[in-house]
Design an enzyme around this catalytic site. Structure first.
Site, short mmCIF file in Angstrom:
data_model
loop_
_atom_site.label_atom_id
_atom_site.label_comp_id
_atom_site.label_asym_id
_atom_site.label_seq_id
_atom_site.Cartn_x
_atom_site.Cartn_y
_atom_site.Cartn_z
N HIS A 234 0.91 19.90 26.85
CA HIS A 234 2.42 20.07 26.17
C HIS A 234 2.74 21.24 25.81
CE1 HIS A 234 4.92 20.06 22.70
NE2 HIS A 234 5.53 18.85 23.07
N CYS B 90 9.30 16.22 40.27
CA CYS B 90 9.99 16.82 39.32
C CYS B 90 8.22 17.36 38.13
CB CYS B 90 10.75 16.00 38.56
SG CYS B 90 9.88 14.42 37.91
C1 PEP Z 1 5.22 14.13 35.26
O1 PEP Z 1 4.45 13.44 34.71
O2 PEP Z 1 5.13 14.75 36.29
C2 PEP Z 1 6.32 14.39 34.39
C3 PEP Z 1 7.28 14.96 34.94
O3 PEP Z 1 6.78 13.71 33.22
P1 PEP Z 1 6.06 14.49 31.76
O4 PEP Z 1 5.59 15.84 32.28
O5 PEP Z 1 7.10 14.66 31.01
O6 PEP Z 1 5.10 13.34 31.53
#
Ligand code: PEP
Ligand code: MG
Length: 849
Positions: free
Chosen positions: A425, A801
């Site tokens: 996080h 992403c």
């Molecule tokens: C991912 O899991 O790659 C993503 C972009 O979502 P998050 O980091 O919010 O879980």
């Protein structure tokens, strides 16, 4: 494979057969200088093969070599490797100095100058060639006595007199330099700098141009740009010797290069030579297509150019130099782009610890978000906010962060966590905010309750103590240190605009807030590739409503709470659409488990009980009910969308109403809505039906039409495998490689930091897979998913992403796989853009071959 070169040595002339691959960069550069007409003293090159043969005992014909330099040769030997950064043995000057030359030079140049040349040669030969104890050869004063003492010391240490024959001196110098290069330590050192294991060493033997004489004489270096800024400015130094040694000792021998109020300058003293140097600098820039630093001597009023090397430069200077060369049509824009290492842009985007300053490190962790920040230690979000309110920069130090810490992170200048990895996080949020961050500092112990942080060496830090974190190196430092400020100057912007022109894969930003979106726009992102909407619910005014929604017992109560959130979400999205002005905006529906929004401490729960007018026991029971053994694999993402559909319905409505709002202001918005954590086609079907229904309702209510595109986030292995089915209901697929890496490896992205260092060190993983895409495993899932999706729906838009989207290697992988765009934190957009431009340039060059 390179053929063995049996030539013993080659005089460097304009037409001589000299190649960087065989003789090294210095030899080749000297040939270029000679071709350009620079006054370079006679120079001979020994190839890599010749030097290797010397190391194993096969000497070239030294007499033949020295005969090129006349009856009383006086020469220097310098290294010439493939890349100057690989290091190499230091230069040895004045080979050929012996008693006879000493006497002759005393006649010609004066006793003092001759003594100095002889003593310095004896000292450097003794220390660097014969490898004698430097303590015995430290004498500063140069006179008959000290020379005699040095010769005696040499004889005592080696049991033989100091060699007088130039051939013998040269032979020993060549042997010692060749052997030094082949030693294990030197090899390991240069390999660490990227040299291949079999990198060769060439040597150049050059006639000495002494820079000593009765008329203006001296030696110096000159460069034409500033190494820190890259701006045009003559810098360097020049040591004039014509005034004699006594004057030099009083500092009078130092001449500034340009007119200088502090004292005499070369420009004033020798205007013709100064002009000549300027002219050569200009010729080098034009013809060598580089900013060079020229090493020169002036001997009796005549200029000699001994060497020229690429000016050392910071990343900021490198950008300005490349842009300026392209602006002057000396290099192409493509070449300017190719000359800048994408990662180097980080140095321009964030404050950096000044590498020249001292640093007292007390901990080291994973460099999770680049840049450096200094501030007072705070152990909680409330303290961070209070500190920011007082205008005092702070560093938020936590075991790990959770969504509750977002406000604290916004207020902090940097973040330091004991746990976590590249996609924990703290790391993800900090990169999004452009905040320096170091995570996974497992060697420090945090005693937040006692307000203490204990370093591995036992040093104890308290709340309020000043520390610096360096998110580029992963270090935590004691106190404040010297910083280099970011440099988003005109040259940086120009380079970025050129990168945009050649780039053939889109670069979007992961942006959650208007501030992120503005940063994304400033850095020229092609749109927003991921807006994590849950971050919007942690604002103070929304959290309570969110909690009310979570505590609602009936659908009706839940809808009532969501009705309060609707206008806030609508305003969020309208703002994002306005900032992005018609560029695509991809909004991900709510993803995290609901319990992340609930308080964890008893104190927080009592506050919540007050706010919701509920008995504390109800709150405790509900928090317990919502807590999960494994929340990352529990009730989150689309699973919430299927089981508590009102949340997604509210979000869809907010998106559509914001679309209408923004379009009224003139922006042609077609929102993209993305469903997280999908693993089965039916999940998409169910959510799509509901969102379509919301769209239809909003169209009827508002009496206006609009389009939208629905997509799926592929972040479970099953979604990748079943992409062929899933894509039937999805206009686009975006690979969320953070979760996909976590689930493919079965590796918690929040806990991996604890052992990742050890795993990488022991070669279990070549790199942290949360940092560098695992092309073998996770990459295969990407290829399978992309292939199956394209087969079923050729027009599907594909992207990535996860945090890997900002990483050069991952971008190459995605580009090869035919992805349409990558999306990464706003502050990584310039780096990703330049990396993508490099790939496009390399591909075009390959095609042209
Ligand atoms: C991912 O899991 O790659 C993503 C972009 O979502 P998050 O980091 O919010 O879980
Ligand atoms: Mg995810």
């Amino acid at each position: 494979m390179q053929e063995t070169d049996y030539t013993e040595f080659t005089e460097i002339t304009p037409s001589a057969d000299i190649e960087t691959a065989r003789h090294g960069g210095r030899a080749k550069c000297l040939q270029r200088l000679i071709r350009l007409g620079l006054p370079v003293p006679k120079t001979v090159a020994l190839s890599f093969d010749a030097v290797h043969r010397i190391a194993v005992g096969q000497m070239p014909d030294k007499s033949a070599l020295l005969s090129l330099f006349g009856a009383t040769p006086l020469v220097s030997v310098r290294p010439s490797s493939g890349d100057p950064d690989w290091g190499g043995p230091g230069a040895i000057l004045n080979i050929g100095m012996n008693a006879a030359t000493h006497a002759a030079l005393a006649e010609k140049l004066g006793q003092e100058a001759a003594d100095r040349l002889y003593l310095r040669f004896i000292q450097s030969y003794a220390i660097h060639v014969a490898r004698l104890d430097p303590d015995r050869f430290e004498e500063e004063a140069c006179n008959h006595e000290t020379i005699r003492a040095a010769l005696l010391a040499y004889e005592e240490e080696t049991d033989s007199p100091f060699p007088q024959a130039p051939e013998r001196q040269l032979g020993q110098v060549l042997r010692s330099m060749a052997r030094a290069w082949e030693g294990t330590t030197a090899r390991l050192l240069r390999q660490a700098k990227g040299a291949p294991a079999d990198a060769g060493l060439g040597l150049v033997v050059q006639e000495m141009a002494l820079g000593i004489g009765p008329v203006e004489s001296g030696s110096g270096v000159i460069q034409y740009v500033d190494s820190t800024t890259g701006l045009h400015q003559i810098t360097g130094r020049y040591l004039s010797q014509s005034q004699g040694r006594a004057a030099l000792k009083q500092g009078e021998g130092v001449l500034y290069l340009t007119r200088d109020p502090r004292g005499r300058s070369l420009e004033e003293q020798c205007p013709e030579i100064f002009e000549e140097l300027k002219r050569w600098g200009d010729i080098c820039r034009q013809r060598l297509r580089e900013e060079m630093q020229i090493e020169f001597t002036i001997e009796g009023g005549t200029l000699h150019v001994l060497d020229a090397v690429r000016v050392q430069r910071t990343s900021r200077a490198a950008v300005r130099i490349a842009v300026s060369l392209a602006d002057d049509f000396i290099i192409s824009r493509e070449e300017a782009l190719a000359r800048i290492e994408p990662r180097a842009l980080n140095e321009l985007l964030h404050s950096q610890v000044d590498p020249r300053g001292a640093r007292d490190r007390f901990a080291r962790g994973i460099p999770a978000s680049p840049g450096a920040a200094t501030g007072k230690i705070v152990f909680g979000s409330a303290a961070a906010q209070a500190s920011a309110a007082r205008g005092e920069p702070c560093i938020l130090v936590r075991r790990e962060t959770s969504p509750e810490d977002i406000r604290g992170m916004h207020a902090a200048a940097g973040v330091l966590t004991e746990r976590g990895g590249m996609t924990s996080h703290a790391a993800v949020i900090a990169r999004g905010l452009g905040l320096p961050c170091v995570v996974g500092v497992s060697e420090m112990r945090l005693k937040a309750r006692d307000g203490q942080l204990v370093a591995a060496d036992g040093r104890v830090f308290h709340e309020g103590d000043i520390i610096t974190i360096d998110g580029t190196s992963g270090e935590a430092l004691v106190g404040a240190v010297d910083m280099l400020e970011p440099a988003l100057d005109d040259a940086f912007r120009t380079l970025l605009s050129w990168a945009e022109e050649v780039c053939d894969i889109g670069v979007r930003a992961n942006a959650d807030t208007p501030a992120d979106a503005q940063t994304a726009r400033n850095f020229g992102a092609d749109g927003i590739g991921l807006c994590r909407t849950e971050h919007m619910f942690f604002e103070e005014d929304r959290l309570t409503v969110m909690r009310e929604m979570i505590f609602a017992k009936t659908e009706q109560d839940r809808r009532a709470a969501l009705d309060q959130l609707l206008p806030m979400q609508r305003a969020d999205f309208t703002r994002l659409f306005e900032i992005m002005q018609g560029l695509p905006v991809c909004i991900r529906l709510f993803d995290p488990p609901l319990h992340e929004f609930l308080p964890h401490s008893r104190e927080g729960m009592s506050e919540l009980a007050d706010a919701l007018d509920l008995p504390l026991s109800d709150v405790i029971r509900r928090v317990e009910f919502l807590s999960e053994f494994n929340p990352m694999l529990g009730m989150r993402g689309v699973r919430l969308g299927v089981t508590v559909p009102e949340i997604y319905e509210m979000q869809a409505r907010a998106i559509f109403e914001a679309t209408i709002e923004a379009r009224r202001k003139g922006d042609p918005v077609v929102p993209e809505i993305m469903i997280p954590l999908v693993s089965a086609m039916r999940e998409v079907e169910l959510v799509k039906t509901r969102i379509d229904a919301v769209a239809a309702a909003v169209r009827t209510e508002r009496g206006t039409d609009f389009d939208y595109r629905l997509g799926v986030m592929v972040e479970t292995p099953r979604a990748a495998l079943r992409a062929g089915d899933i894509v039937q209901h999805a206009a686009f697929l975006s690979f969320g490689t953070n979760d996909l890496t976590q689930m493919t490896y079965g590796l918690s992205r929040d806990d991996a930091g604890r052992f990742m260092g050890s795993y990488v060190q022991q070669g279990v993983f070549p790199e942290d897979p949360f940092h560098t895409l695992d092309v073998d495993g996770v990459g295969e899932l990407l290829l399978i998913g992309a292939g199956r999706a394209r087969n079923a729906r050729p027009e599907v838009v594909l992207s990535i992403c996860g945090e890997h989207g900002g990483n050069a290697e991952s971008i190459a992988f995605c580009r090869n796989a035919g992805f349409d765009y990558v999306s990464c934190s706003p502050f990584r957009v310039p780096v990703a853009r330049l990396a993508a431009a490099h790939l496009a340039i390399a591909a075009a060059a390959k095609l042209a071959c």
